[in-house]
Design a protein around this motif. Structure first.
Motif, mmCIF file in Angstrom:
data_model
loop_
_atom_site.group_PDB
_atom_site.id
_atom_site.type_symbol
_atom_site.label_atom_id
_atom_site.label_comp_id
_atom_site.label_asym_id
_atom_site.label_seq_id
_atom_site.Cartn_x
_atom_site.Cartn_y
_atom_site.Cartn_z
ATOM 1 N N LEU A 42 0.835 -1.217 0.000
ATOM 2 C CA LEU A 42 0.000 0.000 0.000
ATOM 3 C C LEU A 42 0.863 1.258 0.000
ATOM 4 C CD1 LEU A 42 -2.881 -1.100 2.370
ATOM 5 C CD2 LEU A 42 -3.130 -0.329 -0.007
ATOM 6 N N ASP A 43 1.972 1.231 0.738
ATOM 7 C CA ASP A 43 2.866 2.395 0.729
ATOM 8 C C ASP A 43 3.425 2.632 -0.678
ATOM 9 O OD1 ASP A 43 2.499 2.838 3.416
ATOM 10 O OD2 ASP A 43 4.369 1.890 4.045
ATOM 11 N N ARG A 44 3.808 1.540 -1.344
ATOM 12 C CA ARG A 44 4.380 1.682 -2.691
ATOM 13 C C ARG A 44 3.360 2.309 -3.637
ATOM 14 N NH1 ARG A 44 6.899 -3.803 -3.561
ATOM 15 N NH2 ARG A 44 4.825 -4.284 -4.307
ATOM 16 N N ALA A 45 2.072 2.016 -3.406
ATOM 17 C CA ALA A 45 1.024 2.563 -4.275
ATOM 18 C C ALA A 45 0.649 3.999 -3.915
ATOM 19 C CB ALA A 45 -0.221 1.669 -4.194
ATOM 20 N N LEU A 46 0.706 4.360 -2.635
ATOM 21 C CA LEU A 46 0.119 5.642 -2.201
ATOM 22 C C LEU A 46 1.117 6.700 -1.728
ATOM 23 C CD1 LEU A 46 -2.972 4.179 -0.280
ATOM 24 C CD2 LEU A 46 -3.000 5.362 -2.483
ATOM 25 N N VAL A 47 2.277 6.272 -1.232
ATOM 26 C CA VAL A 47 3.229 7.267 -0.709
ATOM 27 C C VAL A 47 3.781 8.185 -1.813
ATOM 28 C CG1 VAL A 47 5.453 7.569 0.474
ATOM 29 C CG2 VAL A 47 3.744 6.013 1.416
ATOM 30 N N PRO A 48 3.973 7.696 -3.056
ATOM 31 C CA PRO A 48 4.478 8.613 -4.085
ATOM 32 C C PRO A 48 3.621 9.887 -4.240
ATOM 33 C CG PRO A 48 4.690 6.369 -4.862
ATOM 34 C CD PRO A 48 3.931 6.299 -3.564
ATOM 35 N N ALA A 49 2.291 9.745 -4.084
ATOM 36 C CA ALA A 49 1.435 10.948 -4.196
ATOM 37 C C ALA A 49 1.645 11.880 -3.005
ATOM 38 C CB ALA A 49 -0.028 10.532 -4.308
ATOM 39 N N MET A 50 1.923 11.302 -1.829
ATOM 40 C CA MET A 50 2.234 12.144 -0.657
ATOM 41 C C MET A 50 3.532 12.911 -0.905
ATOM 42 S SD MET A 50 1.540 9.682 2.631
ATOM 43 C CE MET A 50 -0.052 9.619 3.448
ATOM 44 N N VAL A 51 4.527 12.208 -1.437
ATOM 45 C CA VAL A 51 5.812 12.861 -1.729
ATOM 46 C C VAL A 51 5.583 13.980 -2.750
ATOM 47 C CG1 VAL A 51 8.065 12.511 -2.815
ATOM 48 C CG2 VAL A 51 7.216 10.853 -1.132
ATOM 49 N N ALA A 52 4.751 13.710 -3.754
ATOM 50 C CA ALA A 52 4.492 14.723 -4.793
ATOM 51 C C ALA A 52 3.813 15.955 -4.197
ATOM 52 C CB ALA A 52 3.633 14.118 -5.902
ATOM 53 N N GLN A 53 2.907 15.757 -3.208
ATOM 54 C CA GLN A 53 2.238 16.920 -2.599
ATOM 55 C C GLN A 53 3.092 17.530 -1.483
ATOM 56 O OE1 GLN A 53 -1.477 15.076 -1.405
ATOM 57 N NE2 GLN A 53 -0.763 14.525 0.622
ATOM 58 N N GLY A 54 4.166 16.829 -1.115
ATOM 59 C CA GLY A 54 5.107 17.367 -0.124
ATOM 60 C C GLY A 54 4.623 17.274 1.304
ATOM 61 N N SER A 55 3.608 16.405 1.552
ATOM 62 C CA SER A 55 3.115 16.256 2.928
ATOM 63 C C SER A 55 2.409 14.920 3.081
ATOM 64 C CB SER A 55 2.144 17.384 3.281
ATOM 65 O OG SER A 55 0.979 17.263 2.492
ATOM 66 N N GLY A 56 2.368 14.435 4.320
ATOM 67 C CA GLY A 56 1.665 13.189 4.621
ATOM 68 C C GLY A 56 2.236 12.559 5.870
ATOM 69 N N VAL A 57 1.465 11.618 6.442
ATOM 70 C CA VAL A 57 1.905 10.870 7.622
ATOM 71 C C VAL A 57 1.528 9.407 7.432
ATOM 72 C CG1 VAL A 57 1.944 10.751 10.137
ATOM 73 C CG2 VAL A 57 1.155 12.834 9.037
ATOM 74 N N VAL A 58 2.480 8.524 7.722
ATOM 75 C CA VAL A 58 2.237 7.084 7.643
ATOM 76 C C VAL A 58 2.498 6.502 9.028
ATOM 77 C CG1 VAL A 58 2.907 4.907 6.537
ATOM 78 C CG2 VAL A 58 3.016 7.065 5.236
ATOM 79 N N VAL A 59 1.530 5.712 9.530
ATOM 80 C CA VAL A 59 1.714 5.033 10.821
ATOM 81 C C VAL A 59 1.690 3.525 10.588
ATOM 82 C CG1 VAL A 59 0.786 4.645 13.144
ATOM 83 C CG2 VAL A 59 0.551 6.900 12.068
ATOM 84 N N HIS A 60 2.723 2.847 11.058
ATOM 85 C CA HIS A 60 2.759 1.384 11.002
ATOM 86 C C HIS A 60 2.488 0.849 12.407
ATOM 87 C CE1 HIS A 60 5.391 2.403 7.458
ATOM 88 N NE2 HIS A 60 4.457 1.654 6.921
ATOM 89 N N VAL A 61 1.410 0.060 12.551
ATOM 90 C CA VAL A 61 1.112 -0.533 13.848
ATOM 91 C C VAL A 61 1.876 -1.844 13.961
ATOM 92 C CG1 VAL A 61 -0.658 -1.454 15.386
ATOM 93 C CG2 VAL A 61 -1.131 0.598 14.014
ATOM 94 N N SER A 62 2.847 -1.839 14.846
ATOM 95 C CA SER A 62 3.725 -2.986 15.055
ATOM 96 C C SER A 62 3.242 -3.719 16.306
ATOM 97 C CB SER A 62 5.159 -2.452 15.178
ATOM 98 O OG SER A 62 6.041 -3.451 15.528
ATOM 99 N N SER A 63 4.134 -4.163 17.139
ATOM 100 C CA SER A 63 3.773 -4.840 18.391
ATOM 101 C C SER A 63 5.017 -4.875 19.279
ATOM 102 C CB SER A 63 3.318 -6.270 18.117
ATOM 103 O OG SER A 63 3.301 -7.021 19.321
ATOM 104 N N ILE A 64 4.799 -4.874 20.602
ATOM 105 C CA ILE A 64 5.967 -5.043 21.481
ATOM 106 C C ILE A 64 6.618 -6.407 21.257
ATOM 107 C CG2 ILE A 64 5.278 -3.455 23.305
ATOM 108 C CD1 ILE A 64 4.413 -6.019 24.933
ATOM 109 N N GLN A 65 5.883 -7.310 20.602
ATOM 110 C CA GLN A 65 6.457 -8.660 20.427
ATOM 111 C C GLN A 65 7.681 -8.646 19.522
ATOM 112 O OE1 GLN A 65 4.393 -12.221 20.380
ATOM 113 N NE2 GLN A 65 2.517 -11.386 21.251
#
Ligand SMILES: NC(=O)c1ccc[n+]([C@@H]2O[C@H](COP(=O)([O-])OP(=O)(O)OC[C@H]3O[C@@H](n4cnc5c(N)ncnc54)[C@H](OP(=O)(O)O)[C@@H]3O)[C@@H](O)[C@H]2O)c1
Length: 260
Positions: free
Chosen positions: A117-140
């Motif tokens: 999903l990042d590969r598909a959508l982050v390029p447009a964020m870079v093009a607009q010069g703004s955006g935030v991505v949160v990855h939900v990981s785990s303490i595990q």
């Protein structure tokens, strides 16, 4: 000091937003004025204003591509991505019970859904010069439980390293990337687990909770986190109030991880 989150009118993708942590994130972002696309394999029980539902199995490349297209069509672009989809369906029995197929499932759900999903959508964020991505990981990823979560923990560790690397690449171009690592969160599924453990041990709900917390090595806070507490953290992190935060991991675990 202003504590305006400045989220009104922003556009967000929240994966896995029909249950648990994802549903709480959707609720919190909509409350802050965000227009949201969310995904799951099965439809939500009730429709929510300002939430568009895009059905897909995000463990497949095709499912990710369809969600990215739905985001472009319904929102016309995206300012916030919260990758919540993840979890484990691995059997108990330690490393020997983990077949190639189980490893592939854990990696598809906990790493590749976000990567695709990042590969598909982050390029447009870079093009607009703004955006935030949160990855939900785990303490595990720091505190693996070998009986049943080795593959899950390893996939979350890969997600964390991927997230850090992505942050180095896109932060100079205006896109912040952060990780949130929950400990035990009392979602609807967790409540069912506690009830089952309690029945098996012949104790009440609080006794079931204590058994699970003991299995985690103890939770100093004395209780699991609530989905809305995780959602509040994520809502802050995607807001303008966190504009200098990127490349960092936020643990929300009631003190479970025993080291600093
Ligand atoms: N709960 C915890 O204690 C805990 C602790 C640490 C980290 N986490 C992490 O937090 C995240 C959320 O966990 P949760 O416990 O809140 O999950 P949950 O209650 O099981 O909800 C998962 C959500 O994702 C959707 N989903 C699951 N598999 C999917 C797939 N293949 N494709 C598309 N959607 C899918 C589910 O809907 P459908 O089933 O209808 O698809 C649901 O909306 C996960 O990444 C998990 O690893 C949770």
């Amino acid at each position: 000091m202003s504590f305006d989150l400045e989220l009104k009118g922003r556009r967000a993708l929240v994966t896995g937003g029909t249950k648990g942590i994802g549903a709480a994130v959707v609720h919190s972002l909509v409350g802050a004025g965000v227009e949201v696309v969310t995904t799951a394999r099965s439809a939500p029980v009730t429709a929510v204003d300002h939430v568009h539902y895009a059905p897909a199995d995000l463990t497949t490349a095709d499912g990710c591509a369809r969600v990215a297209e739905a985001v472009r069509q319904r929102l016309g672009g995206v300012d916030i991505i919260v990758h919540v989809v993840g979890g484990s369906s691995a059997p108990a029995g330690g490393y020997q019970a983990l077949s190639d197929a189980v490893w592939a499932d854990e990696i598809n759900a906990n790493l590749l859904a976000a990567v695709r999903l990042d590969r598909a959508l982050v390029p447009a964020m870079v093009a607009q010069g703004s955006g935030v991505v949160v990855h939900v990981s785990s303490i595990q990823h720091r505190l693996p439980l070998p009986e049943s979560t080795t593959a899950y923990a390893a996939a979350k560790a890969a997600l964390s390293t991927y997230s850090k690397s992505l942050s180095k690449e896109v932060t100079p171009r205006g896109v912040r990337v952060v990780r949130v690592a929950p400990g035990w969160v009392e979602t609807e599924a967790a409540v069912r687990l506690v009830e089952r453990v309690a029945v098996e041990a012949g104790t009440d709900y609080e006794g079931g909770r204590r058994i699970i917390m003991a299995g985690l090595g103890g939770v100093p806070l004395g209780r699991p986190s609530r989905p809305d507490e995780v959602a509040d953290l994520i809502t802050f992190l995607v807001s303008a109030r966190a504009s200098a935060i990127t490349g960092a991991e936020y643990v929300i675990d009631g003190g479970t991880v025993p080291t600093a």
